[in-house]
Scaffold this motif. Structure first.
Motif, PDB file in Angstrom:
ATOM      1  N   GLN A  82       0.823  -1.207   0.000  1.00  0.00           N
ATOM      2  CA  GLN A  82       0.000   0.000   0.000  1.00  0.00           C
ATOM      3  C   GLN A  82       0.858   1.257   0.000  1.00  0.00           C
ATOM      4  N   SER A  83       1.956   1.231   0.766  1.00  0.00           N
ATOM      5  CA  SER A  83       2.860   2.391   0.779  1.00  0.00           C
ATOM      6  C   SER A  83       3.478   2.613  -0.594  1.00  0.00           C
ATOM      7  N   ARG A  84       3.861   1.490  -1.254  1.00  0.00           N
ATOM      8  CA  ARG A  84       4.448   1.611  -2.589  1.00  0.00           C
ATOM      9  C   ARG A  84       3.425   2.164  -3.581  1.00  0.00           C
ATOM     10  N   ILE A  85       2.189   1.692  -3.482  1.00  0.00           N
ATOM     11  CA  ILE A  85       1.140   2.175  -4.385  1.00  0.00           C
ATOM     12  C   ILE A  85       0.885   3.660  -4.169  1.00  0.00           C
ATOM     13  N   LEU A  86       0.864   4.090  -2.901  1.00  0.00           N
ATOM     14  CA  LEU A  86       0.648   5.509  -2.610  1.00  0.00           C
ATOM     15  C   LEU A  86       1.784   6.364  -3.158  1.00  0.00           C
ATOM     16  N   ARG A  87       3.023   5.840  -3.018  1.00  0.00           N
ATOM     17  CA  ARG A  87       4.163   6.587  -3.569  1.00  0.00           C
ATOM     18  C   ARG A  87       4.071   6.673  -5.085  1.00  0.00           C
ATOM     19  N   GLU A  88       3.667   5.579  -5.724  1.00  0.00           N
ATOM     20  CA  GLU A  88       3.540   5.580  -7.182  1.00  0.00           C
ATOM     21  C   GLU A  88       2.435   6.532  -7.629  1.00  0.00           C
ATOM     22  N   HIS A  89       1.309   6.545  -6.915  1.00  0.00           N
ATOM     23  CA  HIS A  89       0.222   7.453  -7.264  1.00  0.00           C
ATOM     24  C   HIS A  89       0.645   8.912  -7.107  1.00  0.00           C
ATOM     25  N   ALA A  90       1.518   9.157  -6.128  1.00  0.00           N
ATOM     26  CA  ALA A  90       1.957  10.533  -5.889  1.00  0.00           C
ATOM     27  C   ALA A  90       2.873  11.047  -6.992  1.00  0.00           C
ATOM     28  N   ARG A  91       3.471  10.130  -7.755  1.00  0.00           N
ATOM     29  CA  ARG A  91       4.427  10.581  -8.766  1.00  0.00           C
ATOM     30  C   ARG A  91       4.074  10.154 -10.191  1.00  0.00           C
ATOM     31  N   THR A  92       2.954   9.458 -10.386  1.00  0.00           N
ATOM     32  CA  THR A  92       2.585   9.002 -11.725  1.00  0.00           C
ATOM     33  C   THR A  92       1.249   9.579 -12.151  1.00  0.00           C
TER      34      THR A  92
END
Length: 371
Positions: free
Chosen positions: A184-194
């Motif tokens: 979930q943390s990785r997905i949130l980071r990806e959403h923040a930059r993609t």
């Protein structure tokens, strides 16, 4: 005909683990099934036929649980797995007594209940407390004791096996929760930059990339260029063919851009039909050559072809980072060059010269008028 490129399947162990709750429940279901099949054999050798019958019913339960998870019903599967584990622990403890350790399965069940997000928080808390109360009751009030019917080593072995399996289940539950939070943390980071549509980097990330690239230029004297790409007459595509077609074109164009540059470069959706490309270790004239090659490739890219006689083109503005300048200024220069490319007829690459800068607001007004 416009089509989306199908993503490649990931058959690695990590890829399978990331496929979601369905896969995890199926794997857990097979583990539960194997455990009960083993117990069927053990109890058959001990002539404990009531326990054989209980474990055979449990095997049927777990087969159904696996079927539910395989048919995209992991929530129901988890509920049934919880019910089965509780019933099996209670029945086995009542029949054999607590000295065999079957009541220890209530501990991983309690964790499973507490972590089940399909159950309301209050209900989950109540059921978890009830599970612990059942464990305490089985440990304290069940008077059945079949330990004298079998060798002490066998009883101790079954007890140890139950403690081991239940403990391993608790560890596995904790590891799955840890992986879930990590995912979930990785997905949130990806959403923040993609960018959600094209899956390219977004404006926020590429500006950070530009800041780092600019710092590297000052520190190590490594040149780089910024290229602002804009699809020509894209508004008319949306008007004539609809936004679904427009979105498909943007996705395919984004994939084309990403595959056309090096891994050290950075591509982002700047906004709408505009895309920003940062070419690292690339001077301005080399960046122009790279973009001209992209224009040539775009003309033969069938996935961005609207019809047999209509092909989408793009205009590109290039600016090389030079002297004491800021990231914003470099982007403004690329935007100015893009405006000139559109003024000169589109479907071309223009590099920014040494003209004085104009304001960002004026560039925005000019770009809107040209597009």
């Amino acid at each position: 005909m416009l089509t989306l490129q199908k993503p490649k399947m990931n058959f690695s162990l990590r890829g399978l683990a990331d496929q979601g709750a369905d896969t995890l429940v199926v794997v857990s279901g097979f583990c539960g099934l194997c455990i009960h099949v083993a117990f069927c054999g053990i109890f058959a050798l001990l002539n404990l036929w009531p326990m054989v019958a209980i474990n055979m019913l449990s095997c049927i339960f777990w087969l159904y649980i696996i079927w539910l998870a395989a048919n995209s019903k992991p929530g129901i599967a988890v509920h049934l797995a919880t019910v089965e584990a509780v019933l099996h622990a209670v029945l086995a403890t009542v029949v054999l007594g607590p000295n065999f350790g079957f009541h220890f399965y209530l501990w991983p069940v309690t964790i499973l209940i507490a972590l089940n997000q399909t159950v309301k928080f209050q209900h989950s808390a109540i059921i978890s407390v009830l599970s612990i109360l059942i464990f305490g009751s089985l440990s304290t009030f069940v008077e059945t004791d079949r330990t004298d019917d079998y060798p002490a080593q066998l009883v101790d072995g079954i007890f140890f096996l139950n403690v081991l399996v239940s403990g391993f289940s608790m560890i596995l539950s904790g590891m799955l929760v840890r992986r879930m939070f990590s995912t979930q943390s990785r997905i949130l980071r990806e959403h923040a930059r993609t960018d959600e549509l094209t899956q390219l980097y977004n404006r926020r990330h590429i500006l950070e990339f530009l800041q780092n690239t600019e710092a590297n230029r000052h520190r190590n004297h490594i040149p780089y260029s910024v290229c602002l790409c804009d699809l020509d007459h894209f508004k008319s595509v949306n008007d004539l063919y609809g936004h679904d077609t427009g979105d498909t074109i943007l996705i395919n164009f984004a994939d084309f851009l990403k595959k056309s540059v090096r891994k050290t470069d950075c591509v982002a959706r700047w906004g709408g039909e505009e895309f920003l490309v940062v070419l690292t270790n690339t001077a301005g004239n080399d960046a122009v050559d790279t973009m001209n090659n992209l224009l040539t490739g775009l003309r033969s890219e069938h996935r961005i072809e609207i019809s047999e006689d209509k092909h989408l083109s793009m205009s590109v503005g290039v600016a090389e980072a030079m002297g004491e300048t800021s990231v914003d200024e470099i982007v403004i220069r690329a935007d100015q060059a893009l405006y000139r490319a559109k003024e000169e007829g589109r479907d071309r690459v223009v590099i920014h010269g040494t003209d004085p800068l104009i304001s960002l607001a004026h560039v925005s007004e000019q770009g809107s008028a040209a597009k």
